[in-house]
Design a protein around this motif. Structure first.
Motif, PDB file in Angstrom:
ATOM      1  N   GLN A 243       0.789  -0.537   0.002  1.00 18.16           N
ATOM      2  CA  GLN A 243      -0.128  -0.225  -0.713  1.00 18.16           C
ATOM      3  C   GLN A 243       0.573   1.159   0.267  1.00 18.16           C
ATOM      4  O   GLN A 243       0.410   2.104  -0.970  1.00 18.16           O
ATOM      5  CB  GLN A 243      -0.741  -0.038   1.317  1.00 18.16           C
ATOM      6  CG  GLN A 243      -1.449   1.210   1.522  1.00 18.16           C
ATOM      7  CD  GLN A 243      -2.696   1.333   2.480  1.00 18.16           C
ATOM      8  OE1 GLN A 243      -2.333   0.255   3.693  1.00 18.16           O
ATOM      9  NE2 GLN A 243      -3.455   2.110   2.344  1.00 18.16           N
ATOM     10  N   LYS A 244       1.610   1.185   0.533  1.00 16.47           N
ATOM     11  CA  LYS A 244       3.163   2.511   0.669  1.00 16.47           C
ATOM     12  C   LYS A 244       3.760   2.469  -0.843  1.00 16.47           C
ATOM     13  O   LYS A 244       3.643   3.677  -1.228  1.00 16.47           O
ATOM     14  CB  LYS A 244       4.264   2.086   1.882  1.00 16.47           C
ATOM     15  CG  LYS A 244       3.575   2.582   3.378  1.00 16.47           C
ATOM     16  CD  LYS A 244       3.220   4.158   3.587  1.00 16.47           C
ATOM     17  CE  LYS A 244       2.379   4.075   4.801  1.00 16.47           C
ATOM     18  NZ  LYS A 244       2.218   4.690   4.911  1.00 16.47           N
ATOM     19  N   MET A 245       3.847   1.523  -0.831  1.00 19.08           N
ATOM     20  CA  MET A 245       4.972   1.434  -2.202  1.00 19.08           C
ATOM     21  C   MET A 245       3.975   2.157  -3.612  1.00 19.08           C
ATOM     22  O   MET A 245       4.017   2.859  -4.518  1.00 19.08           O
ATOM     23  CB  MET A 245       4.458  -0.031  -2.480  1.00 19.08           C
ATOM     24  CG  MET A 245       6.150  -0.640  -2.443  1.00 19.08           C
ATOM     25  SD  MET A 245       6.338  -1.783  -2.574  1.00 19.08           S
ATOM     26  CE  MET A 245       6.645  -2.175  -4.266  1.00 19.08           C
ATOM     27  N   GLU A 246       2.010   2.276  -2.975  1.00 20.17           N
ATOM     28  CA  GLU A 246       1.145   2.483  -4.718  1.00 20.17           C
ATOM     29  C   GLU A 246       1.188   3.545  -3.921  1.00 20.17           C
ATOM     30  O   GLU A 246       0.652   4.644  -5.023  1.00 20.17           O
ATOM     31  CB  GLU A 246      -0.632   0.999  -4.416  1.00 20.17           C
ATOM     32  CG  GLU A 246       0.457  -0.117  -5.226  1.00 20.17           C
ATOM     33  CD  GLU A 246      -1.210  -1.009  -4.746  1.00 20.17           C
ATOM     34  OE1 GLU A 246      -1.686  -1.724  -5.669  1.00 20.17           O
ATOM     35  OE2 GLU A 246      -1.941  -0.659  -3.882  1.00 20.17           O
ATOM     36  N   ASP A 247       1.384   3.861  -2.643  1.00 23.11           N
ATOM     37  CA  ASP A 247       0.559   5.766  -2.720  1.00 23.11           C
ATOM     38  C   ASP A 247       1.793   6.623  -3.241  1.00 23.11           C
ATOM     39  O   ASP A 247       1.224   7.645  -2.802  1.00 23.11           O
ATOM     40  CB  ASP A 247       0.809   6.050  -0.898  1.00 23.11           C
ATOM     41  CG  ASP A 247      -0.116   4.877  -0.769  1.00 23.11           C
ATOM     42  OD1 ASP A 247      -1.583   4.982  -1.179  1.00 23.11           O
ATOM     43  OD2 ASP A 247       0.318   5.275   0.873  1.00 23.11           O
ATOM     44  N   VAL A 248       2.851   6.356  -2.779  1.00 28.15           N
ATOM     45  CA  VAL A 248       3.586   6.657  -4.089  1.00 28.15           C
ATOM     46  C   VAL A 248       3.687   6.852  -5.494  1.00 28.15           C
ATOM     47  O   VAL A 248       5.295   8.040  -6.241  1.00 28.15           O
ATOM     48  CB  VAL A 248       5.109   6.906  -3.154  1.00 28.15           C
ATOM     49  CG1 VAL A 248       4.826   7.086  -2.067  1.00 28.15           C
ATOM     50  CG2 VAL A 248       6.094   5.408  -3.628  1.00 28.15           C
ATOM     51  N   VAL A 249       3.915   6.184  -5.801  1.00 26.60           N
ATOM     52  CA  VAL A 249       3.877   5.389  -7.950  1.00 26.60           C
ATOM     53  C   VAL A 249       2.524   6.295  -8.526  1.00 26.60           C
ATOM     54  O   VAL A 249       1.759   6.819  -7.791  1.00 26.60           O
ATOM     55  CB  VAL A 249       4.200   4.505  -8.033  1.00 26.60           C
ATOM     56  CG1 VAL A 249       5.690   3.903  -7.131  1.00 26.60           C
ATOM     57  CG2 VAL A 249       2.814   3.017  -7.666  1.00 26.60           C
ATOM     58  N   ASP A 250       2.983   6.644  -9.554  1.00 27.44           N
ATOM     59  CA  ASP A 250       1.833   6.963 -10.506  1.00 27.44           C
ATOM     60  C   ASP A 250       1.935   6.347 -11.493  1.00 27.44           C
ATOM     61  O   ASP A 250       0.963   6.807 -12.500  1.00 27.44           O
ATOM     62  CB  ASP A 250       2.456   8.649 -11.176  1.00 27.44           C
ATOM     63  CG  ASP A 250       4.027   8.434 -11.852  1.00 27.44           C
ATOM     64  OD1 ASP A 250       3.937   7.104 -12.137  1.00 27.44           O
ATOM     65  OD2 ASP A 250       4.565   9.479 -12.360  1.00 27.44           O
ATOM     66  N   ARG A 251       1.743   4.860 -11.732  1.00 26.00           N
ATOM     67  CA  ARG A 251       1.443   4.038 -12.205  1.00 26.00           C
ATOM     68  C   ARG A 251       2.104   2.944 -12.230  1.00 26.00           C
ATOM     69  O   ARG A 251       1.968   1.941 -10.844  1.00 26.00           O
ATOM     70  CB  ARG A 251       2.384   3.958 -13.254  1.00 26.00           C
ATOM     71  CG  ARG A 251       3.657   3.681 -13.478  1.00 26.00           C
ATOM     72  CD  ARG A 251       4.801   3.667 -14.761  1.00 26.00           C
ATOM     73  NE  ARG A 251       6.244   2.795 -14.472  1.00 26.00           N
ATOM     74  CZ  ARG A 251       7.280   3.943 -13.736  1.00 26.00           C
ATOM     75  NH1 ARG A 251       6.593   5.066 -13.719  1.00 26.00           N
ATOM     76  NH2 ARG A 251       7.965   3.401 -14.686  1.00 26.00           N
ATOM     77  N   PRO A 252       1.078   1.481 -12.164  1.00 29.46           N
ATOM     78  CA  PRO A 252       0.561  -0.215 -12.087  1.00 29.46           C
ATOM     79  C   PRO A 252       2.151  -0.029 -11.382  1.00 29.46           C
ATOM     80  O   PRO A 252       3.091  -0.255 -12.552  1.00 29.46           O
ATOM     81  CB  PRO A 252      -0.152  -0.645 -12.683  1.00 29.46           C
ATOM     82  CG  PRO A 252      -0.886   0.346 -13.754  1.00 29.46           C
ATOM     83  CD  PRO A 252       0.467   1.814 -13.725  1.00 29.46           C
ATOM     84  N   LEU A 253       2.145  -1.134  -9.723  1.00 32.72           N
ATOM     85  CA  LEU A 253       3.022  -1.546  -9.952  1.00 32.72           C
ATOM     86  C   LEU A 253       3.966  -2.269 -11.001  1.00 32.72           C
ATOM     87  O   LEU A 253       5.464  -2.759 -11.018  1.00 32.72           O
ATOM     88  CB  LEU A 253       3.023  -2.348  -8.667  1.00 32.72           C
ATOM     89  CG  LEU A 253       2.792  -1.949  -7.529  1.00 32.72           C
ATOM     90  CD1 LEU A 253       2.336  -2.643  -5.948  1.00 32.72           C
ATOM     91  CD2 LEU A 253       4.124  -0.835  -7.220  1.00 32.72           C
ATOM     92  N   SER A 254       3.040  -3.249 -11.954  1.00 32.46           N
ATOM     93  CA  SER A 254       3.864  -4.464 -13.047  1.00 32.46           C
ATOM     94  C   SER A 254       4.498  -3.257 -14.020  1.00 32.46           C
ATOM     95  O   SER A 254       4.876  -4.043 -14.756  1.00 32.46           O
ATOM     96  CB  SER A 254       2.569  -4.599 -13.494  1.00 32.46           C
ATOM     97  OG  SER A 254       1.260  -3.818 -13.698  1.00 32.46           O
ATOM     98  N   ASP A 255       4.191  -1.724 -14.181  1.00 29.88           N
ATOM     99  CA  ASP A 255       5.346  -1.500 -14.951  1.00 29.88           C
ATOM    100  C   ASP A 255       6.345  -0.967 -14.330  1.00 29.88           C
ATOM    101  O   ASP A 255       7.494  -0.558 -15.080  1.00 29.88           O
ATOM    102  CB  ASP A 255       4.540  -0.050 -15.666  1.00 29.88           C
ATOM    103  CG  ASP A 255       3.231  -0.294 -16.310  1.00 29.88           C
ATOM    104  OD1 ASP A 255       2.367  -1.293 -16.570  1.00 29.88           O
ATOM    105  OD2 ASP A 255       2.276   0.781 -15.829  1.00 29.88           O
ATOM    106  N   TYR A 256       6.738  -1.567 -13.659  1.00 34.80           N
ATOM    107  CA  TYR A 256       8.304  -1.366 -12.737  1.00 34.80           C
ATOM    108  C   TYR A 256       9.068  -2.550 -12.876  1.00 34.80           C
ATOM    109  O   TYR A 256       8.748  -3.246 -12.993  1.00 34.80           O
ATOM    110  CB  TYR A 256       8.186  -0.683 -11.367  1.00 34.80           C
ATOM    111  CG  TYR A 256       7.578   0.896 -11.314  1.00 34.80           C
ATOM    112  CD1 TYR A 256       8.454   1.762 -10.974  1.00 34.80           C
ATOM    113  CD2 TYR A 256       6.093   0.861 -11.015  1.00 34.80           C
ATOM    114  CE1 TYR A 256       8.063   3.485 -10.605  1.00 34.80           C
ATOM    115  CE2 TYR A 256       5.791   2.157 -11.092  1.00 34.80           C
ATOM    116  CZ  TYR A 256       6.679   3.364 -10.680  1.00 34.80           C
ATOM    117  OH  TYR A 256       5.337   4.798 -10.904  1.00 34.80           O
ATOM    118  N   SER A 257      10.400  -1.979 -12.772  1.00 39.21           N
ATOM    119  CA  SER A 257      11.294  -3.334 -13.299  1.00 39.21           C
ATOM    120  C   SER A 257      11.722  -3.451 -11.366  1.00 39.21           C
ATOM    121  O   SER A 257      10.996  -3.573 -10.549  1.00 39.21           O
ATOM    122  CB  SER A 257      12.086  -3.069 -13.725  1.00 39.21           C
ATOM    123  OG  SER A 257      13.152  -1.808 -12.323  1.00 39.21           O
TER     124      SER A 257
END
Length: 275
Positions: A243-257
């Protein structure tokens, strides 16, 4: 009984009656709900377990409104099971209520009869004796440890059953002499699990995984830790970090390496530790 108590009891019975009628309507072939009509005692079993766990979670939070709501969901499962059974003329909700009342009276002779007790331990001992008599567990076969432990394996969640089974076995002396023996068993099972993953069939791998988990539970028992509580805490922390990770990103987690996700994970972990 006071007038206020009588009124409260009457309102409680009226509310229960309304619930019974609502469930009966949902199960009615004439205008009922297709989903409810499609259910069987077997298909509802997962919901019984799920609702029970949600009651426990609500109690832990201390949120009285949530507790009342979750108890209602659990009560619905009881009424729904009884409704389905009554449709097949197996038993009714009345049978369920009468049965538990009679059981409580039988198992509390110190309240409803002339038995005297001096401690909670005596109450528990009487309860177990009466329970054994009710279930016909007076034969030599029923008194075997394996017979008693098999019941835990059938009726309890696996982690809870494993703790119960190992504790009861330890009570009769089937136990390691010290914690070193427990750790040795853990490493033995870990090695066998790794070997099974490399060389054995899926069935063998599953069996070795069970043995490894059982060894972990023994370590927990020796250190007076609750494996269910431990795993539940880990589950919660994992979700909180996501949840903390999703709070600070601007796109779906699946888009990150993977490297980026690991960085976000460590940042979330550190932030929660501060909080």
């Amino acid at each position: 009984m006071t007038k206020e108590k009588e009124q409260s009891n009457a309102e409680t019975l009226a509310a229960l009656q309304e619930l019974i009628e609502v469930v009966a309507k949902l199960r009615s072939p004439d205008g009922g709900c297709p989903w409810d009509l499609a259910q069987t005692p077997q298909t509802l079993t997962p919901y019984v377990i799920e609702e029970a766990y949600e009651v426990v979670d609500a109690i832990k939070t201390g949120d009285q409104e949530a507790i009342a709501e979750e108890l209602g969901d659990l009560l619905l499962q009881v009424v729904l099971q009884a409704q389905i059974a009554s449709e097949y003329r197996q038993f009714s909700l009345q049978d369920v209520a009468k049965g538990i009342c009679q059981k409580l009276i039988r198992r509390h002779p110190h309240v409803f009869a002339d038995v005297s007790v001096n401690s909670v331990d005596e109450v528990r001992q009487n309860w177990e004796k009466i329970k054994a008599t009710e279930k016909g567990e007076s034969s030599a076969e029923s008194q075997k440890l394996s017979t008693k432990l098999s019941r835990y394996g059938r009726t309890l969640p696996p982690l809870t059953a494993a703790m119960k089974i190992s504790q009861k076995a330890a009570d009769v002396g089937f136990e390691w002499e010290n914690i070193d023996g427990v750790w040795a068993k853990f490493h033995e099972e870990l090695e066998e699990f790794q070997q099974a993953l490399a060389q054995e069939t899926p069935a063998r791998q599953q069996a070795e995984l069970g043995d490894l988990l059982f060894a972990v539970i023994q370590l927990a028992r020796w250190h007076n830790l609750d494996p269910s509580e431990g795993l539940q805490g880990t589950n919660q922390r994992f979700v909180q970090r996501l949840q903390k990770m999703e709070d600070v990103v601007d796109r779906p987690l699946s888009d990150y390496s993977l490297d980026e996700l690991e960085t976000l994970w460590q940042q979330a972990k550190a932030q929660l530790a501060k909080e």
